[in-house]
Scaffold this active site. Structure first.
Site, short mmCIF file in Angstrom:
data_model
loop_
_atom_site.label_atom_id
_atom_site.label_comp_id
_atom_site.label_asym_id
_atom_site.label_seq_id
_atom_site.Cartn_x
_atom_site.Cartn_y
_atom_site.Cartn_z
N CYS A 1 0.78 -1.30 -0.05
CA CYS A 1 -0.05 -0.16 -0.02
C CYS A 1 0.86 1.35 0.02
CB CYS A 1 -1.06 0.02 1.08
SG CYS A 1 -2.41 1.16 0.68
N HIS B 1 -3.83 -4.67 -0.46
CA HIS B 1 -3.48 -5.19 0.71
C HIS B 1 -3.67 -6.83 0.75
CE1 HIS B 1 -3.28 -1.68 3.22
NE2 HIS B 1 -4.33 -1.19 2.48
N GLU C 1 -2.72 -9.00 2.84
CA GLU C 1 -3.16 -9.41 4.26
C GLU C 1 -4.62 -9.34 4.20
OE1 GLU C 1 -2.86 -5.04 5.12
OE2 GLU C 1 -1.96 -6.51 3.87
#
Length: 200
Positions: free
Chosen positions: A78, A181, A183
């Site tokens: 990011c 992202h 994750e």
């Protein structure tokens, strides 16, 4: 045991990045210690917030990160990806780390299109990229950003279309960056993190 260090410079969703890396099979360390960063086998540069703030807060360990990036794989996530670029228009023109050529620009105002670009969108993946091994072209990942990287084709691993086509992941040598992202991107994100762990 290989050590992956998640850099803590005061701006980042450190816990969710750590959790993602742990799910993908690593035992990462969160640290701002230059010695730990210099000794790492792999480095993750996360980030949430404004570009200029990120560069200022990274300042004391910027040299350590640059040196380490010559030797070991680095993954920017990011804002962390944007900081790998040469410059950003955010908050007036600011210099980035310059590890990957190209600027970061703001999405143009477009009727009916919201900024930030938030939510799930697809990746058009350049074949043969080890970070995306086993990830099908057109896979969905999760984005939250108002600025985008404009990298040359040779440094662009994936493109995504929102208002305009943009480099949603970039690479130069062993320095990688993803605008989305991983994750927060389910199994696809875990596969990408697992691929990075495999390079370390």
């Amino acid at each position: 045991m290989k050590t992956i260090v998640i850099i803590d410079y005061g701006l980042g969703n450190l816990r969710s990045v750590r959790k993602g890396l742990e799910k993908a099979g690593a035992s990462p360390v969160i640290s701002a210690d230059p010695d730990q960063i210099a000794a790492a086998d792999g480095i993750v540069l996360p980030g949430v917030g404004a570009f200029r703030d990120g560069m200022e807060m990274l300042g004391p360990i910027e040299g350590t990160v640059r040196e380490a990036a010559r030797e070991v794989p680095v993954l920017g996530i990011c804002l962390g990806m944007q900081m790998l670029m040469e410059s950003s228009e955010e908050g007036g023109l600011s210099a980035g780390l310059g590890m990957i050529p190209g600027p970061v620009r703001r999405f143009p105002r477009t009727p009916g299109m919201k900024v930030p670009h938030m939510g799930w969108n697809t990746l058009s993946i350049r074949s043969g990229e080890p970070l995306f091994e086993g990830v099908p072209d057109g896979s969905y990942v999760y984005f939250v950003h108002s600025y985008y990287a404009e990298a040359a084709p040779e440094h662009t691993m994936t493109t995504t279309d929102y208002i305009c086509p943009f480099s949603s992941s970039v690479r130069k040598g062993n320095v990688f960056g993803v605008q989305f992202h991983p994750e927060k991107s389910g199994d696809v994100g875990l596969r990408i993190l697992g691929n990075f762990i495999g390079m370390v």
